[in-house]
Motif scaffolding. Structure first.
Motif, mmCIF file in Angstrom:
data_model
loop_
_atom_site.group_PDB
_atom_site.id
_atom_site.type_symbol
_atom_site.label_atom_id
_atom_site.label_comp_id
_atom_site.label_asym_id
_atom_site.label_seq_id
_atom_site.Cartn_x
_atom_site.Cartn_y
_atom_site.Cartn_z
ATOM 1 N N ALA A 245 0.828 -1.209 0.000
ATOM 2 C CA ALA A 245 0.000 0.000 0.000
ATOM 3 C C ALA A 245 0.863 1.260 0.000
ATOM 4 O O ALA A 245 0.580 2.221 -0.729
ATOM 5 C CB ALA A 245 -0.926 -0.009 1.214
ATOM 6 N N LYS A 246 1.925 1.279 0.783
ATOM 7 C CA LYS A 246 2.791 2.462 0.852
ATOM 8 C C LYS A 246 3.494 2.718 -0.481
ATOM 9 O O LYS A 246 3.530 3.844 -0.969
ATOM 10 C CB LYS A 246 3.823 2.294 1.964
ATOM 11 N N LEU A 247 4.051 1.677 -1.063
ATOM 12 C CA LEU A 247 4.809 1.852 -2.301
ATOM 13 C C LEU A 247 3.906 2.233 -3.473
ATOM 14 O O LEU A 247 4.263 3.082 -4.297
ATOM 15 C CB LEU A 247 5.576 0.573 -2.620
ATOM 16 N N MET A 248 2.734 1.623 -3.570
ATOM 17 C CA MET A 248 1.819 1.949 -4.663
ATOM 18 C C MET A 248 1.260 3.360 -4.506
ATOM 19 O O MET A 248 0.999 4.041 -5.503
ATOM 20 C CB MET A 248 0.700 0.915 -4.727
ATOM 21 N N ALA A 249 1.064 3.809 -3.268
ATOM 22 C CA ALA A 249 0.600 5.175 -3.049
ATOM 23 C C ALA A 249 1.648 6.187 -3.492
ATOM 24 O O ALA A 249 1.310 7.298 -3.917
ATOM 25 C CB ALA A 249 0.259 5.385 -1.573
ATOM 26 N N MET A 250 2.921 5.820 -3.424
ATOM 27 C CA MET A 250 3.997 6.699 -3.874
ATOM 28 C C MET A 250 4.135 6.697 -5.385
ATOM 29 O O MET A 250 4.781 7.576 -5.949
ATOM 30 C CB MET A 250 5.317 6.275 -3.234
ATOM 31 N N GLY A 251 3.523 5.705 -6.062
ATOM 32 C CA GLY A 251 3.589 5.628 -7.514
ATOM 33 C C GLY A 251 4.469 4.527 -8.052
ATOM 34 O O GLY A 251 4.629 4.412 -9.267
ATOM 35 N N PHE A 252 5.040 3.702 -7.179
ATOM 36 C CA PHE A 252 5.895 2.607 -7.645
ATOM 37 C C PHE A 252 5.050 1.478 -8.229
ATOM 38 O O PHE A 252 3.909 1.262 -7.823
ATOM 39 C CB PHE A 252 6.739 2.061 -6.492
ATOM 40 N N ARG A 253 5.653 0.747 -9.174
ATOM 41 C CA ARG A 253 5.017 -0.435 -9.759
ATOM 42 C C ARG A 253 5.668 -1.673 -9.158
ATOM 43 O O ARG A 253 6.898 -1.798 -9.145
ATOM 44 C CB ARG A 253 5.166 -0.428 -11.283
ATOM 45 N N LEU A 254 4.852 -2.599 -8.673
ATOM 46 C CA LEU A 254 5.349 -3.797 -8.010
ATOM 47 C C LEU A 254 5.175 -5.016 -8.904
ATOM 48 O O LEU A 254 4.149 -5.168 -9.571
ATOM 49 C CB LEU A 254 4.613 -4.028 -6.679
ATOM 50 N N THR A 255 6.189 -5.869 -8.901
ATOM 51 C CA THR A 255 6.119 -7.129 -9.632
ATOM 52 C C THR A 255 5.701 -8.235 -8.669
ATOM 53 O O THR A 255 5.437 -8.003 -7.480
ATOM 54 C CB THR A 255 7.479 -7.460 -10.255
#
Length: 226
Positions: free
Chosen positions: A132-142
């Motif tokens: 949730a934190k990383l996606m809110a910052m705009g990162f794309r997760l694999t």
């Protein structure tokens, strides 16, 4: 003078005419003030703001200067599909009437993707919290990488084959892979305790049937009293 006579004086044609004239003067005065202000401020007149989105900053600046307007860069963004230094947004919007010399604020595309510091999630949060934190910052997760450890606990982050830690700055367009626990542990990580039965050797002095445990034995000499 009774009440009737007073009312007749108030309702006379002369008084009514004066009241009507005063009302007309007030209305004309209000209309004159309104039109005077419009003429003074050039209400309804102005320069229509042109479309700047997608245009290079240099070209947009020349266009606005020809129209008698100024341009100010208020922010920068990043869109991978757009060329560097192009206009991403503008304020006021297209078609807005402004006066000569008015400033148009624009957002310009950055030539490189912005970098953000990795938050404190490694070995400090669950998979859902970190996601949730990383996606809110705009990162794309694999797809996460499963490692030995506590279930769904974040043990590390990988970006383009390199492990990153809390506080490391990573470009926003770099995909991230979270290393999360599977809930199982290696046998090397657990300590196994096994009972080992001690072995004995026969003591010649005590007879074949009596056995002493093997190991170091303190040797001493018995001294009798004289």
């Amino acid at each position: 003078m009774n009440v009737k006579e007073i009312w007749n004086k108030i309702a006379s044609h002369y008084v009514l005419l004066n009241l009507f004239a005063m009302a007309v003067v007030i209305v004309l005065l209000c209309v004159a003030v309104k039109f005077g202000l419009d003429l003074y401020t050039h209400h309804g007149e102005g320069i229509a703001v042109p479309e700047l989105k997608g245009m290079s900053y240099h070209k947009a600046r020349l266009l606005l200067e020809e129209e008698g307007l100024n341009i100010i860069v208020s922010d920068s963004g990043y869109q991978k599909t757009m060329p560097a230094d192009c206009i991403l947004a503008q304020t006021p919007g297209v078609g807005t009437k402004v006066k000569a010399g008015h400033a148009i604020y624009v957002t310009v595309n950055s030539p490189s993707s912005p970098t953000f510091a990795i938050p404190d999630i490694v070995d400090n949060s669950s998979y859902r919290e970190a996601e949730a934190k990383l996606m809110a910052m705009g990162f794309r997760l694999t797809e996460p990488q499963r490692v030995v450890g506590e279930k769904d606990w974040v043990y590390g982050i990988i970006s383009r084959g390199r492990r990153v830690s809390n506080g490391d700055r990573v470009p926003i367009d770099y995909p991230l892979t979270l290393m999360i626990g599977t809930g199982s542990y290696d046998e090397e990580d657990s300590v196994l305790y096994e009972y080992v039965e001690p072995t004995y050797e026969a003591d010649p002095a005590a007879g074949m049937n009596e056995k002493q445990p093997t190991g170091d034995v303190d040797e001493f000499i018995e001294v009798t009293a004289p």
